[in-house]
Design a protein around this motif. Structure first.
Motif, PDB file in Angstrom:
ATOM      1  N   SER A 246     -15.405 -27.769  83.720  1.00  0.00           N
ATOM      2  CA  SER A 246     -16.166 -26.719  84.405  1.00  0.00           C
ATOM      3  C   SER A 246     -16.911 -25.900  83.366  1.00  0.00           C
ATOM      4  CB  SER A 246     -15.222 -25.768  85.130  1.00  0.00           C
ATOM      5  OG  SER A 246     -14.597 -26.434  86.180  1.00  0.00           O
ATOM      6  N   VAL A 247     -16.384 -25.935  82.153  1.00  0.00           N
ATOM      7  CA  VAL A 247     -16.873 -25.095  81.071  1.00  0.00           C
ATOM      8  C   VAL A 247     -17.898 -25.881  80.264  1.00  0.00           C
ATOM      9  CG1 VAL A 247     -16.116 -24.000  78.935  1.00  0.00           C
ATOM     10  CG2 VAL A 247     -14.627 -23.976  80.947  1.00  0.00           C
TER      11      VAL A 247
ATOM     12  N   TYR B 146     -10.550 -34.389  88.775  1.00  0.00           N
ATOM     13  CA  TYR B 146     -10.903 -34.862  87.432  1.00  0.00           C
ATOM     14  C   TYR B 146     -11.660 -36.185  87.508  1.00  0.00           C
ATOM     15  CZ  TYR B 146      -8.811 -30.922  85.234  1.00  0.00           C
ATOM     16  OH  TYR B 146      -8.583 -29.645  84.806  1.00  0.00           O
TER      17      TYR B 146
ATOM     18  N   ILE C 200      -8.001 -20.682  87.843  1.00  0.00           N
ATOM     19  CA  ILE C 200      -8.467 -21.698  88.803  1.00  0.00           C
ATOM     20  C   ILE C 200      -7.568 -22.930  88.713  1.00  0.00           C
ATOM     21  CG2 ILE C 200     -10.371 -23.277  89.352  1.00  0.00           C
ATOM     22  CD1 ILE C 200     -12.259 -21.103  88.102  1.00  0.00           C
TER      23      ILE C 200
ATOM     24  N   LEU D  75     -12.848 -19.179  74.125  1.00  0.00           N
ATOM     25  CA  LEU D  75     -13.465 -19.289  75.446  1.00  0.00           C
ATOM     26  C   LEU D  75     -13.406 -17.903  76.077  1.00  0.00           C
ATOM     27  CD1 LEU D  75     -14.619 -20.924  77.812  1.00  0.00           C
ATOM     28  CD2 LEU D  75     -12.279 -21.365  78.556  1.00  0.00           C
TER      29      LEU D  75
ATOM     30  N   ARG E  73      -7.223 -27.009  90.248  1.00  0.00           N
ATOM     31  CA  ARG E  73      -7.960 -28.084  90.939  1.00  0.00           C
ATOM     32  C   ARG E  73      -7.460 -29.419  90.404  1.00  0.00           C
ATOM     33  NH1 ARG E  73     -12.094 -30.070  87.415  1.00  0.00           N
ATOM     34  NH2 ARG E  73     -12.156 -28.866  85.492  1.00  0.00           N
TER      35      ARG E  73
ATOM     36  N   THR F  50      -9.718 -26.241  77.909  1.00  0.00           N
ATOM     37  CA  THR F  50     -10.029 -25.201  78.892  1.00  0.00           C
ATOM     38  C   THR F  50      -9.335 -25.432  80.227  1.00  0.00           C
ATOM     39  OG1 THR F  50     -12.011 -26.395  79.565  1.00  0.00           O
ATOM     40  CG2 THR F  50     -12.280 -24.796  77.811  1.00  0.00           C
ATOM     41  N   TRP F  51      -8.210 -26.205  80.242  1.00  0.00           N
ATOM     42  CA  TRP F  51      -7.560 -26.392  81.542  1.00  0.00           C
ATOM     43  C   TRP F  51      -6.040 -26.352  81.484  1.00  0.00           C
ATOM     44  CZ3 TRP F  51     -11.831 -30.306  82.140  1.00  0.00           C
ATOM     45  CH2 TRP F  51     -11.757 -31.308  81.186  1.00  0.00           C
TER      46      TRP F  51
ATOM     47  N   THR G   8      -9.013 -18.055  83.809  1.00  0.00           N
ATOM     48  CA  THR G   8      -9.634 -17.535  85.037  1.00  0.00           C
ATOM     49  C   THR G   8      -8.892 -18.032  86.291  1.00  0.00           C
ATOM     50  OG1 THR G   8     -11.289 -19.245  84.687  1.00  0.00           O
ATOM     51  CG2 THR G   8     -11.948 -17.012  84.180  1.00  0.00           C
TER      52      THR G   8
ATOM     53  N   LYS H 191      -3.932 -24.632  84.793  1.00  0.00           N
ATOM     54  CA  LYS H 191      -3.777 -25.392  86.042  1.00  0.00           C
ATOM     55  C   LYS H 191      -2.725 -26.494  85.926  1.00  0.00           C
ATOM     56  CE  LYS H 191      -8.290 -26.160  86.247  1.00  0.00           C
ATOM     57  NZ  LYS H 191      -8.533 -25.228  85.142  1.00  0.00           N
TER      58      LYS H 191
ATOM     59  N   TYR I 189     -18.777 -20.378  85.909  1.00  0.00           N
ATOM     60  CA  TYR I 189     -17.807 -20.583  86.987  1.00  0.00           C
ATOM     61  C   TYR I 189     -17.367 -19.218  87.448  1.00  0.00           C
ATOM     62  CZ  TYR I 189     -14.960 -20.508  82.779  1.00  0.00           C
ATOM     63  OH  TYR I 189     -14.446 -20.186  81.563  1.00  0.00           O
TER      64      TYR I 189
END
Ligand code: PYC
Length: 413
Positions: A410-411, A81, A76, A256, A78, A363-364, A74, A367, A280
């Motif tokens: 976030s998930v 953490y 995003i 996911l 950031r 899930t990251w 998605t 980024k 999110y």
């Protein structure tokens, strides 16, 4: 960029230059083979060629370029953490993202929005405060804010105290941004190809060739190739490929899912995350709401979409934004997340000599694309991991030194 556009406008034929050269047969030998043509693999190839002068690099992708998790997230970015290791790592990623359009001469549509992680419980307030303090200590802009401040940043949110899960506060992270994910991959691919990197799509790796405990090459659906060093960067298939190399990973693989709405007039500037409601959402430059929720509740290697996911997510979306009830969902998709026990990635050396790994992104992964590429290239060039990624070594699970990032997800999991 504008000059390119102008030149294109005056051309008689309107066909654009190819971004990548026509694919040639695999060579017999390379300095480095990268298994996986997603963002991380392509970024690593680019930094190897550009900053370490290592240009005999082949990126092998079994499907189409960046068609795995790079295309299925998605978008995003950031750096808010929970652990000092995670914060420092993602902070470098954000700083690389900010100048990436210029670095690659490719517009990645970086859009800084601010990122709000809503807290609906006392426990969530406590974790937000903890994250804010760790972030600030490391120079990352994050703070715990009140419902009044949330209303000022996002007046459309349902901040009623009568909501099922009233919003008590939020972790506000101004640098949170969205980026065009396919542009990131194509920008790296194009820049790497200009430097001589070979990108081979439709090229499935079917085996790792070893001499004793040393990886020396790969068997593929298009022939065999040898290399001094090999990196596996295959999110969603990490355990399978590691098994071919002869070692096991502490990874659980789960889908996911995400979806987008019909395009709407711009109304949602910040990125909104609710850990308790498992939502999110951000609004893309096309006006679509890009939305995601929890991982599926069971391990699975499939990127199918389910009605169950969509129903659950929409119910939660409506608790935050009740006025969206008539809006249509247009598309749905899933990525396949390789999750480690501590929710942090695995980067570094492996039990197999000359064989490096980039896995466990859960899930990251998106980024981390630029920092991963930069630091993995440094590791491959020098033969050892740089300080920034040392804590993420595979052998941390044998040493029981985990980097617990579940609290920064976030998930929902
Ligand atoms: O960690 O920011 C995140 C995220 C958003 C969607 C999936 N992961």
């Amino acid at each position: 960029m504008p000059f390119k556009l102008l030149r294109q406008g005056f051309r008689r034929t309107k066909a654009l230059d190819r971004i990548l050269p026509v694919q040639q047969p695999l060579a017999r030998n390379y300095d480095v083979i990268i298994i996986g043509g997603g963002g991380h693999g392509l970024a690593t190839a680019y930094y190897l060629a550009k900053y370490h002068g290592i240009r005999r690099v082949a990126v092998l992708e079994r499907g189409y370029l960046a068609g795995g998790n790079t295309a299925r997230n998605t978008a995003i970015v950031r750096s808010n953490y929970l652990t000092p290791e995670g914060v420092a790592f993602y902070a470098e990623s954000i700083s690389l993202f900010k100048t990436l359009s210029i670095e690659l001469d490719f517009n990645i549509m970086y859009s800084e929005r601010g990122h709000l992680t809503l807290a609906h419980t006392d426990a969530a307030i406590r974790t937000s405060r903890w994250r804010a303090e760790v972030n600030k200590h490391l120079g990352v802009d994050s703070e715990l804010i009140s419902p009044d401040e949330i209303r000022r940043l996002c007046p459309q949110l349902n901040l009623s105290s009568k909501a099922r899960y009233p919003i008590l506060g939020a972790l506000y992270h101004p640098p949170g941004a969205v980026v065009r994910h396919d542009a990131v991959a194509w920008g790296y691919a194009a820049a790497a190809a200009r430097l001589g990197v070979e990108i081979h799509v439709d090229t499935a790796v079917t085996g790792i060739i070893k001499d004793g405990n040393r990886a020396i090459g790969v068997k593929t659906s298009r022939g065999t190739a040898h290399a001094e060093r090999i990196l596996q960067a295959v999110a969603g298939s990490s355990s399978h490929v590691a098994e071919m190399a002869g070692f096991r990973l502490p990874i659980r693989t789960i889908p996911l899912q995400a979806c987008v709405s019909q395009p709407l007039k711009p109304f949602l500037d910040p990125i909104i995350v609710s850990g308790s409601l498992h939502v999110y959402v951000s609004q893309s430059s096309r006006g679509e709401l890009v939305m995601g929720g929890s991982t599926d509740p069971y391990p699975l290697y499939a990127s199918r979409s389910t009605l169950e996911f969509k129903e659950g997510l929409m119910a939660h979306m409506l608790e935050l934004f009740p006025f969206l009830a008539e809006i249509k969902v247009m598309r749905q998709w899933a990525g396949i997340a390789d999750m480690t026990p501590d929710f942090s990635p695995i980067m570094g050396v492996t039990p197999v000599d000359n064989y490096f790994i980039d896995a466990g992104w859960g899930t990251w992964g998106f980024k981390a694309t630029p920092v991963c590429g930069k630091r993995l290239a440094e590791m491959i060039a020098n033969g050892r991991p740089p300080k920034l990624i040392e804590p993420f070594a595979l052998n941390r699970f044998q040493r029981f030194v985990q980097i617990g990032e579940r609290g920064a997800a976030s998930v929902g999991h």
